[in-house]
Design a protein around this motif. Structure first.
Motif, PDB file in Angstrom:
ATOM      1  N   THR A 136       0.824  -1.201   0.000  1.00  0.00           N
ATOM      2  CA  THR A 136       0.000   0.000   0.000  1.00  0.00           C
ATOM      3  C   THR A 136       0.862   1.255   0.000  1.00  0.00           C
ATOM      4  O   THR A 136       0.595   2.203  -0.746  1.00  0.00           O
ATOM      5  CB  THR A 136      -0.936  -0.011   1.224  1.00  0.00           C
ATOM      6  OG1 THR A 136      -1.792  -1.140   1.131  1.00  0.00           O
ATOM      7  CG2 THR A 136      -1.778   1.244   1.268  1.00  0.00           C
ATOM      8  N   GLN A 145      -9.027  -0.071  -1.247  1.00  0.00           N
ATOM      9  CA  GLN A 145      -9.464  -1.282  -0.570  1.00  0.00           C
ATOM     10  C   GLN A 145     -10.868  -1.069   0.000  1.00  0.00           C
ATOM     11  O   GLN A 145     -11.725  -1.921  -0.100  1.00  0.00           O
ATOM     12  CB  GLN A 145      -8.477  -1.586   0.558  1.00  0.00           C
ATOM     13  CG  GLN A 145      -8.609  -2.957   1.145  1.00  0.00           C
ATOM     14  CD  GLN A 145      -7.358  -3.372   1.904  1.00  0.00           C
ATOM     15  OE1 GLN A 145      -6.464  -2.565   2.158  1.00  0.00           O
ATOM     16  NE2 GLN A 145      -7.273  -4.622   2.252  1.00  0.00           N
ATOM     17  N   ASP A 169      -5.928  -1.267  -4.858  1.00  0.00           N
ATOM     18  CA  ASP A 169      -5.364  -1.745  -3.594  1.00  0.00           C
ATOM     19  C   ASP A 169      -6.282  -2.799  -2.983  1.00  0.00           C
ATOM     20  O   ASP A 169      -7.212  -2.485  -2.272  1.00  0.00           O
ATOM     21  CB  ASP A 169      -5.173  -0.579  -2.622  1.00  0.00           C
ATOM     22  CG  ASP A 169      -4.418  -1.012  -1.373  1.00  0.00           C
ATOM     23  OD1 ASP A 169      -4.091  -2.210  -1.260  1.00  0.00           O
ATOM     24  OD2 ASP A 169      -4.155  -0.156  -0.514  1.00  0.00           O
ATOM     25  N   GLU A 170      -6.038  -4.043  -3.304  1.00  0.00           N
ATOM     26  CA  GLU A 170      -6.809  -5.179  -2.780  1.00  0.00           C
ATOM     27  C   GLU A 170      -8.311  -4.936  -2.799  1.00  0.00           C
ATOM     28  O   GLU A 170      -8.983  -5.127  -1.786  1.00  0.00           O
ATOM     29  CB  GLU A 170      -6.386  -5.494  -1.338  1.00  0.00           C
ATOM     30  CG  GLU A 170      -4.884  -5.637  -1.193  1.00  0.00           C
ATOM     31  CD  GLU A 170      -4.501  -6.499   0.000  1.00  0.00           C
ATOM     32  OE1 GLU A 170      -5.312  -7.337   0.399  1.00  0.00           O
ATOM     33  OE2 GLU A 170      -3.378  -6.340   0.500  1.00  0.00           O
TER      34      GLU A 170
HETATM   35 MG   LIG Z   1      -2.351  -2.719   2.154  1.00  0.00          MG
END
Ligand SMILES: [Mg+2]
Ligand SMILES: Nc1ncnc2c1ncn2[C@@H]1O[C@H](COP(=O)(O)OP(=O)(O)O)[C@@H](O)[C@H]1O
Lengths: 360, 283
Positions: free
Chosen positions: A52, A91, A168-169
């Motif tokens: 991240t 995320q 991001d994920e």
């Molecule tokens: Mg992360």
């Protein structure tokens, strides 16, 4: 490194010794990387490995401690996030809860002063491209399901029309089946738009499915970069090989006769091709390359152990074999199931050519 | 066995329901009841009449109403301007120092409002802390600001500041960092992030601060008495006089009911305009 990346396309983003420290702690440590235009590049690594932080530097939300970020060859370290032609899907998705789906998608256009009619036209196009019904335009975004919100977040990012999209994920909180669908859709969108995608995940499986290339991160370092096939078949460290999935790893040292000595088992193994200058490291054997043997075979590496446990993994069956304190994993296709009983003495072995030697 | 007929929910709510009935609804109903009783009587079950309301409409009470509402409105406006930057700082910038700021704003609350206001009297009075110092050090002679409308507002802003500041701080803190970053990432300038995302998303806290400080400020009386020297008569003062010196409970009750109606109406108006649930994304 050259301007041309492995895919032969022009490089769009280059990282040079990129580093980010928080106090004494170095979250991202001297990362070098070239991303090609239109590439789907995935960064994988365990939680806390700095993925991240790396991405936040690329988006402009974090300033590098040292090193450079080059976009089309120009240094953009100090270009603020709102002036970079890049966009991130968070995320948490970070949708605007006080806005409708349509208003969320139109946000970047509104910011740019695009008129209401063109905004709406583009938003409806994006809804269609992301397989969301047109009626969602005026739907409250907080009322959408997880998968729908995912699509809205992607539509909003696409509305910005960035050169590079970061992720991001975004799929980490979504259940398996829907995640598989969304992975495919994301890959389709990547093909349709031709944009550069840089994706973060802690799941190598997810990375393998979608990416042109993968970079593996560990404790702030980018430890290996390659195509999914390269990462899978030629991991360069114990860490990467273990990250791919269940593997058998044995600590070994070279000995005078060219064989590998495994102190743990007090025996030696025939190595695969020995890399130059190799003295000690790990021998990696994938579970599908391990076999149960009827009798010792001098042509292959053997170990004697005890059948400890057995798991059904869908199409395959996994056996755990204890050799001393070490648990080996053997996998067989269901139709080639091994008939042994728990606690039976068994002999396992592998061909030297099926093992991988890694230095770390 | 017959208890089984009731759902568990209403049954559990029974104790608190009774408590609210006795502690909250009963006094309110008593006040409403009194407001319909003949003037200067003390019974609740006499012949109902509208005389008190008619008397209020014919009187100059509206001036007190207007003063109270105006002072409260101006107080809220001043508080909004003062508190937003502080709230923003406490929620997003001061970090560990925001604890200290919180303490600085809360410690005075431990001292009674009257004592604090008399402190300001000593500060502002002729030959007091401010003017006395100016006179002896710089030889400047100035008229005291005590007993002006300005000083009443000063007192009100001072007393009601925490009631605006803390809800506002919560409101600003409620905006997730990632939403702010997402807006920036999508090309918004700092000002656009503020206008399009931060302000609307911190609105619930801001609105609660507005309502809380407004309702409290409408009920203010000490500031006008102590700092204003009764130059301005707020409606609460009228109500107090009706209940005490004048011994006219029905008139006081009618004034109180009217005040509740006016404030209730204004609050509803605001709540309709700003649907807290919708702002919070709960609907
Ligand atoms: Mg992360
Ligand atoms: N703002 C920050 N201040 C201090 N440490 C941070 C900050 N951001 C991240 N870190 C640390 O950097 C490391 C990497 O974090 P992160 O990049 O979020 O990892 P990942 O995304 O791979 O899980 C973590 O140990 C985290 O605690």
């Amino acid at each position: 490194m050259s301007d041309e990346s492995t895919t032969g396309r022009k490089s769009i983003l280059q990282l040079r010794q990129l580093t980010k420290s928080f106090g004494n702690f170095t979250a991202v440590d001297r990362v070098d990387l070239d991303i090609a235009e239109g590439e789907f590049f995935t960064i994988v690594g365990p939680s806390g490995s700095g993925k991240t932080t790396l991405l936040r530097m690329l988006t402009g939300m974090e300033t590098p401690s040292s090193g450079d970020i080059l976009l089309h060859g120009e240094r953009i370290n100090d270009l603020p996030a709102n002036r970079r032609p890049t966009c991130m899907v968070f995320q948490s998705l970070a949708l605007f809860p006080h806005r409708t789906v349509g208003q969320n998608i139109e946000f970047p256009l509104k910011i740019r002063g695009v008129d209401a009619a063109s905004r709406k036209k583009r938003a409806l196009q994006l809804l269609e491209q992301l397989r969301l019904p047109e009626t969602y335009y005026s739907k409250n975004v907080t009322k959408c399901s997880g998968g729908e919100r995912q699509r809205v977040a992607l539509a909003r990012a696409l509305a910005y029309n960035p050169e590079i999209l970061f992720f991001d994920e975004p799929l980490s909180a979504i259940d398996y089946k829907l995640r598989k669908t969304l992975e495919k859709e994301l890959k389709d969108i990547h093909r349709e738009t031709g944009k550069t995608f840089i994706y973060i995940t802690h799941s190598l499986e997810e990375a393998m499915v979608m990416s042109d290339r993968i970079g593996v991160m560990r404790a702030g370092h980018l430890v290996q970069v390659g195509t999914p096939n390269e990462i899978y078949t030629a991991p360069r460290s114990k860490f990467v090989s273990e990250f791919i999935g269940d593997v058998n790893v044995i600590a070994v040292q070279t000995q005078a006769d060219g064989q590998l000595h495994a102190a743990e088992f007090g025996t030696s193994f025939v190595p695969p091709r020995l890399p130059n200058g190799f003295t000690s490291g790990h021998l990696v054997v994938r579970p599908e390359f391990l076999r149960f043997l009827d009798r010792p075979d001098s042509a292959i590496n053997c170990l004697e152990g005890r059948l400890y446990n057995e798991y059904a993994l869908g199409s395959r069956i996994q056996y755990q074999v204890r050799v001393g304190e070490h648990v080996f994993i053997v996998e067989k296709l269901r139709q080639q199931a091994f008939g042994g009983q728990r606690d039976d003495a068994v002999l396992i072995g592998w061909d030297a050519k099926d093992s991988i030697l890694v230095a770390e | 066995m017959s208890l089984r007929k009731f759902a568990a929910g209403p049954l559990c709510a029974l104790p608190i329901g009774l408590f609210l009935l006795i502690g909250f609804a009963a006094p309110l109903l008593a006040v409403i009841g009194f407001s319909f009783m003949p003037p200067r009587t003390f019974g609740l079950f006499l012949n109902p009449t509208l005389v008190n309301y008619i008397e209020i409409v014919d009187s100059t009470s509206y001036i007190s109403f207007l003063w109270s509402l105006a002072l409260a409105a101006v107080t809220v406006a001043i508080l909004a301007v003062i508190c937003y930057p502080v709230a923003y700082g406490m929620a997003r910038i001061f970090g560990k120092w925001s604890m200290l700021v919180t303490l600085l704003f809360t410690i005075p609350l431990f001292v009674s409002e009257n004592v604090r206001l008399y402190g300001w009297v000593l500060f502002f009075i002729k030959n007091g802390v401010l003017l006395g110092t100016l006179k002896s050090v710089f030889g400047i002679e100035a008229d005291s600001w005590l007993f002006t409308t300005g000083i009443i507002l000063w007192g009100m802003v001072y007393v009601y500041l925490p009631f605006m500041l803390f809800p506002m701080t919560l409101g600003v803190a409620m905006v997730p960092d990632q939403i702010r970053e997402a807006a920036l990432d999508l090309g918004a300038t700092r000002w656009q992030v503020f206008r399009e995302v931060e302000l609307p998303l911190s609105m619930p806290g801001i609105m609660i601060g507005f309502l809380l400080s407004f309702v409290l400020a409408v009920g203010a009386i000490t500031e006008a008495k102590v700092l204003g020297g009764q130059r301005v008569i707020p409606i609460i003062h009228d109500i107090e006089i009706a209940f005490t010196y004048a011994q006219n409970w029905p008139l006081g009750a009618a004034l109180a009911v009217l005040l509740m109606l006016v404030v209730g109406f204004l609050v509803l108006l605001v709540l309709r305009r700003f649907d807290l649930d919708a702002i919070l994304g709960r609907r």
